[in-house]
Design a protein around this motif. Structure first.
Motif, PDB file in Angstrom:
ATOM      1  N   ARG A  92     -29.665  38.080   2.894  1.00  0.00           N
ATOM      2  CA  ARG A  92     -30.404  38.666   1.913  1.00  0.00           C
ATOM      3  C   ARG A  92     -29.767  38.304   0.411  1.00  0.00           C
ATOM      4  O   ARG A  92     -28.564  37.907   0.558  1.00  0.00           O
ATOM      5  CB  ARG A  92     -30.294  40.182   2.033  1.00  0.00           C
ATOM      6  N   PRO A  93     -30.520  38.322  -0.350  1.00  0.00           N
ATOM      7  CA  PRO A  93     -29.968  37.750  -1.714  1.00  0.00           C
ATOM      8  C   PRO A  93     -28.722  38.819  -2.428  1.00  0.00           C
ATOM      9  O   PRO A  93     -28.977  39.902  -2.043  1.00  0.00           O
ATOM     10  CB  PRO A  93     -31.169  37.456  -2.681  1.00  0.00           C
ATOM     11  N   LYS A  94     -27.991  38.366  -3.068  1.00  0.00           N
ATOM     12  CA  LYS A  94     -26.965  39.190  -3.921  1.00  0.00           C
ATOM     13  C   LYS A  94     -27.663  40.284  -4.870  1.00  0.00           C
ATOM     14  O   LYS A  94     -28.619  39.668  -5.702  1.00  0.00           O
ATOM     15  CB  LYS A  94     -25.957  38.573  -4.584  1.00  0.00           C
ATOM     16  N   PRO A  95     -27.510  41.385  -5.076  1.00  0.00           N
ATOM     17  CA  PRO A  95     -28.024  42.377  -5.836  1.00  0.00           C
ATOM     18  C   PRO A  95     -27.203  41.850  -7.489  1.00  0.00           C
ATOM     19  O   PRO A  95     -26.387  41.629  -7.498  1.00  0.00           O
ATOM     20  CB  PRO A  95     -27.554  43.557  -5.424  1.00  0.00           C
ATOM     21  N   THR A  97     -28.596  44.069  -9.998  1.00  0.00           N
ATOM     22  CA  THR A  97     -28.921  45.345 -10.640  1.00  0.00           C
ATOM     23  C   THR A  97     -28.456  46.453  -9.610  1.00  0.00           C
ATOM     24  O   THR A  97     -28.193  46.328  -8.666  1.00  0.00           O
ATOM     25  CB  THR A  97     -30.055  45.548 -11.336  1.00  0.00           C
ATOM     26  N   MET A  98     -28.040  47.648 -10.325  1.00  0.00           N
ATOM     27  CA  MET A  98     -27.754  49.050  -9.632  1.00  0.00           C
ATOM     28  C   MET A  98     -28.913  49.390  -8.822  1.00  0.00           C
ATOM     29  O   MET A  98     -28.860  49.733  -7.522  1.00  0.00           O
ATOM     30  CB  MET A  98     -27.388  49.935 -10.329  1.00  0.00           C
ATOM     31  N   GLU A  99     -30.232  49.096  -9.218  1.00  0.00           N
ATOM     32  CA  GLU A  99     -31.625  49.453  -8.554  1.00  0.00           C
ATOM     33  C   GLU A  99     -31.736  48.672  -7.350  1.00  0.00           C
ATOM     34  O   GLU A  99     -32.109  49.090  -6.302  1.00  0.00           O
ATOM     35  CB  GLU A  99     -32.773  49.303  -9.434  1.00  0.00           C
ATOM     36  N   GLU A 100     -31.003  47.339  -7.210  1.00  0.00           N
ATOM     37  CA  GLU A 100     -31.124  46.468  -6.179  1.00  0.00           C
ATOM     38  C   GLU A 100     -30.411  46.738  -4.993  1.00  0.00           C
ATOM     39  O   GLU A 100     -30.536  46.430  -3.754  1.00  0.00           O
ATOM     40  CB  GLU A 100     -31.058  45.171  -6.743  1.00  0.00           C
ATOM     41  N   LEU A 101     -29.333  47.838  -5.248  1.00  0.00           N
ATOM     42  CA  LEU A 101     -28.260  47.882  -4.236  1.00  0.00           C
ATOM     43  C   LEU A 101     -29.276  49.056  -3.369  1.00  0.00           C
ATOM     44  O   LEU A 101     -28.917  49.222  -2.115  1.00  0.00           O
ATOM     45  CB  LEU A 101     -26.923  48.482  -4.940  1.00  0.00           C
TER      46      LEU A 101
END
Length: 101
Positions: A92-95, A97-101
């Protein structure tokens, strides 16, 4: 009694510096300059595993020199060194933003 070790050795090493382990260290081998160790494992952290005079144990790689000439060894080497494992890639790609976490 399991008998003497008959498994593969990844290398042979000659002790270049004496080492006497602490009496509390039950795993380390007592090394004397000129001893020949049958190396059974060479982890990258530097504490290797081997057999010296029929006794299995650990030793630091800084006390030995790997023997490259197979003809000069008293016993033959069997087996090959294992390739080091490479770290797994993340799927999976690195997040970002905080929302992507």
């Amino acid at each position: 009694d399991a008998g003497p070790y008959t498994g593969p050795f990844v290398a042979k090493a000659k002790v270049v510096q004496d080492f006497t382990p602490s009496p509390f260290d039950q795993m380390s081998l007592c090394l004397r300059k000129g001893d020949i160790i049958g190396v059974t494992s060479m982890p990258p952290l530097g504490i290797w595993y081997g057999i010296l005079n029929g006794t299995p144990g650990t030793f630091k790689f800084i006390y030995v020199e790997v023997i490259k000439d197979a003809d000069s060894m008293a016993t033959p080497i069997t087996g090959e060194a294992k390739r080091p494992r490479l770290p797994r890639k993340r799927n999976r790609p690195k997040p970002h933003t905080m929302e992507e976490l």
